[in-house]
Motif scaffolding. Structure first.
Motif, mmCIF file in Angstrom:
data_model
loop_
_atom_site.group_PDB
_atom_site.id
_atom_site.type_symbol
_atom_site.label_atom_id
_atom_site.label_comp_id
_atom_site.label_asym_id
_atom_site.label_seq_id
_atom_site.Cartn_x
_atom_site.Cartn_y
_atom_site.Cartn_z
ATOM 1 N N ASP A 163 35.605 34.812 41.547
ATOM 2 C CA ASP A 163 34.805 35.498 40.522
ATOM 3 C C ASP A 163 35.469 36.771 40.019
ATOM 4 O O ASP A 163 34.845 37.564 39.317
ATOM 5 N N THR A 164 36.739 36.954 40.360
ATOM 6 C CA THR A 164 37.474 38.143 39.936
ATOM 7 C C THR A 164 38.152 37.884 38.597
ATOM 8 O O THR A 164 38.729 36.816 38.385
ATOM 9 N N PRO A 165 38.105 38.832 37.660
ATOM 10 C CA PRO A 165 38.825 38.655 36.390
ATOM 11 C C PRO A 165 40.310 38.421 36.635
ATOM 12 O O PRO A 165 40.886 38.937 37.608
ATOM 13 N N TRP A 166 40.942 37.680 35.725
ATOM 14 C CA TRP A 166 42.336 37.277 35.922
ATOM 15 C C TRP A 166 43.245 38.458 36.246
ATOM 16 O O TRP A 166 44.090 38.372 37.141
ATOM 17 N N GLY A 167 43.109 39.574 35.573
ATOM 18 C CA GLY A 167 44.012 40.702 35.746
ATOM 19 C C GLY A 167 44.032 41.289 37.141
ATOM 20 O O GLY A 167 44.984 41.983 37.514
ATOM 21 N N ALA A 168 42.999 41.032 37.929
ATOM 22 C CA ALA A 168 42.925 41.548 39.303
ATOM 23 C C ALA A 168 42.847 40.425 40.332
ATOM 24 O O ALA A 168 42.575 40.682 41.498
ATOM 25 N N ARG A 169 43.084 39.207 39.912
ATOM 26 C CA ARG A 169 42.914 38.039 40.786
ATOM 27 C C ARG A 169 44.227 37.718 41.502
ATOM 28 O O ARG A 169 45.120 37.082 40.943
ATOM 29 N N TYR A 170 44.329 38.168 42.748
ATOM 30 C CA TYR A 170 45.544 37.930 43.518
ATOM 31 C C TYR A 170 45.192 38.011 44.990
ATOM 32 O O TYR A 170 45.153 39.088 45.590
ATOM 33 N N HIS A 171 44.884 36.850 45.578
ATOM 34 C CA HIS A 171 44.319 36.802 46.920
ATOM 35 C C HIS A 171 44.864 35.594 47.683
ATOM 36 O O HIS A 171 45.337 34.626 47.080
ATOM 37 N N PRO A 172 44.774 35.613 49.008
ATOM 38 C CA PRO A 172 45.169 34.432 49.784
ATOM 39 C C PRO A 172 44.189 33.283 49.562
ATOM 40 O O PRO A 172 43.016 33.495 49.218
ATOM 41 N N LEU A 173 44.663 32.075 49.782
ATOM 42 C CA LEU A 173 43.774 30.921 49.803
ATOM 43 C C LEU A 173 42.908 30.973 51.053
ATOM 44 O O LEU A 173 43.180 31.729 51.992
ATOM 45 N N SER A 174 41.872 30.152 51.074
ATOM 46 C CA SER A 174 41.077 30.032 52.292
ATOM 47 C C SER A 174 41.964 29.488 53.412
ATOM 48 O O SER A 174 43.002 28.854 53.158
ATOM 49 N N ASP A 175 41.587 29.730 54.642
ATOM 50 C CA ASP A 175 42.394 29.240 55.766
ATOM 51 C C ASP A 175 42.594 27.736 55.699
ATOM 52 O O ASP A 175 43.683 27.225 55.980
ATOM 53 N N GLU A 176 41.538 27.012 55.319
ATOM 54 C CA GLU A 176 41.633 25.551 55.257
ATOM 55 C C GLU A 176 42.671 25.114 54.232
ATOM 56 O O GLU A 176 43.523 24.255 54.507
ATOM 57 N N MET A 177 42.620 25.687 53.027
ATOM 58 C CA MET A 177 43.553 25.294 51.969
ATOM 59 C C MET A 177 44.967 25.788 52.270
ATOM 60 O O MET A 177 45.954 25.110 51.978
ATOM 61 N N ARG A 178 45.071 26.973 52.859
ATOM 62 C CA ARG A 178 46.382 27.511 53.202
ATOM 63 C C ARG A 178 47.106 26.589 54.184
ATOM 64 O O ARG A 178 48.291 26.289 54.011
ATOM 65 N N LYS A 179 46.399 26.138 55.198
ATOM 66 C CA LYS A 179 47.007 25.265 56.200
ATOM 67 C C LYS A 179 47.300 23.876 55.637
ATOM 68 O O LYS A 179 48.352 23.285 55.916
ATOM 69 N N LYS A 180 46.391 23.357 54.852
ATOM 70 C CA LYS A 180 46.566 22.009 54.319
ATOM 71 C C LYS A 180 47.775 21.932 53.377
ATOM 72 O O LYS A 180 48.553 20.974 53.421
ATOM 73 N N HIS A 181 47.911 22.964 52.527
ATOM 74 C CA HIS A 181 48.940 22.907 51.489
ATOM 75 C C HIS A 181 50.165 23.764 51.789
ATOM 76 O O HIS A 181 51.104 23.797 50.987
ATOM 77 N N ASP A 182 50.161 24.472 52.923
ATOM 78 C CA ASP A 182 51.274 25.327 53.316
ATOM 79 C C ASP A 182 51.616 26.339 52.215
ATOM 80 O O ASP A 182 52.774 26.490 51.820
ATOM 81 N N ILE A 183 50.592 27.022 51.731
ATOM 82 C CA ILE A 183 50.785 28.091 50.748
ATOM 83 C C ILE A 183 50.345 29.394 51.391
ATOM 84 O O ILE A 183 49.160 29.624 51.633
ATOM 85 N N GLU A 184 51.325 30.242 51.702
ATOM 86 C CA GLU A 184 51.056 31.504 52.383
ATOM 87 C C GLU A 184 51.023 32.658 51.380
ATOM 88 O O GLU A 184 51.492 32.534 50.243
#
Length: 225
Positions: A163-184
């Protein structure tokens, strides 16, 4: 192990930067870039940003383009081996951060830019700066074929920046998605409107923008000539 409904397998060649998809299949944006390249001048200069294992770079070079494949991970040996096997001297691998490489790039000289599954690793201000530099280096009438992970894809599940506007949207993925897709690390997930606004602000014209069945955002932009 399959990681999506498209049948892609977990194939991590750059740890922390997701599975390599380009070496598993050609998607519609890959094909569109190839079709465009076939229709422009011989030995066109092509920039492949965030190339990963440079298989798409090789495809462009086999079509007669002079290709500069850029990635922060070192795929120089693989690029050299493929170029040697294909008897090509037109595939150049450049290792480095894509922002730094473009900041030092001689102005102009690029006929086509291709960047799949890389833009979302940049925070929005850096992405805006990169888009501006790409515009200045692309020839008039040139096109950029680009994609980024989508806010409305599976990766958006549990994403705290949803729900963050694009200009400030820069966050880690959820733990589930991070592990599944190997995106750190942190990423900026995109909507079609986000990507369109980013490149239009840099001066590009939107030719096509859409979301893939998985939910990633893909687009073709051009530099007015």
């Amino acid at each position: 192990m399959k990681i999506n409904a498209q049948g892609d397998c977990r194939n991590v060649l750059s740890p922390g930067f997701g599975s390599d998809i380009a070496s598993q299949r050609l998607d519609d944006l890959d094909k569109s870039a190839i079709e465009h390249l076939l229709g422009i001048r011989a030995r066109a200069a092509v920039l492949d940003l965030g190339c990963g294992f440079p298989i798409q770079s090789l495809r462009f070079a086999l079509l007669g383009a002079r290709v500069y494949a850029v990635d922060s991970h070192d795929f120089s040996a693989e690029a050299a081996e493929m170029a040697s096997a294909a008897r090509l001297d037109t595939l150049t691998f450049v290792q480095g951060d894509i922002q730094q490489v473009m900041a030092e790039w001689p102005n102009g000289g690029i006929d086509m830019i291709y960047s799949q599954r890389a833009l979302h690793y940049l925070d929005p201000p850096d992405a805006a700066g990169l888009a501006t530099r790409l515009f200045s280096n692309l020839a008039k009438g040139g096109k950029i074929f680009v994609s980024a992970s989508g806010l409305n894809s599976e990766l958006g599940q549990g994403y705290i920046g949803r729900d963050t506007p694009w200009g400030a949207r820069y966050h880690p993925l959820s733990d589930e998605m991070r592990k599944k897709h190997d995106i750190e690390g942190r990423v900026c997930l995109y909507t079609e409107d986000d990507m369109s606004a980013l490149f239009r602000a840099a001066g590009f014209a939107t030719e096509k923008i859409y979301s893939s069945p998985f939910g990633n955002v893909k687009a073709v932009f051009s530099k007015p000539g």
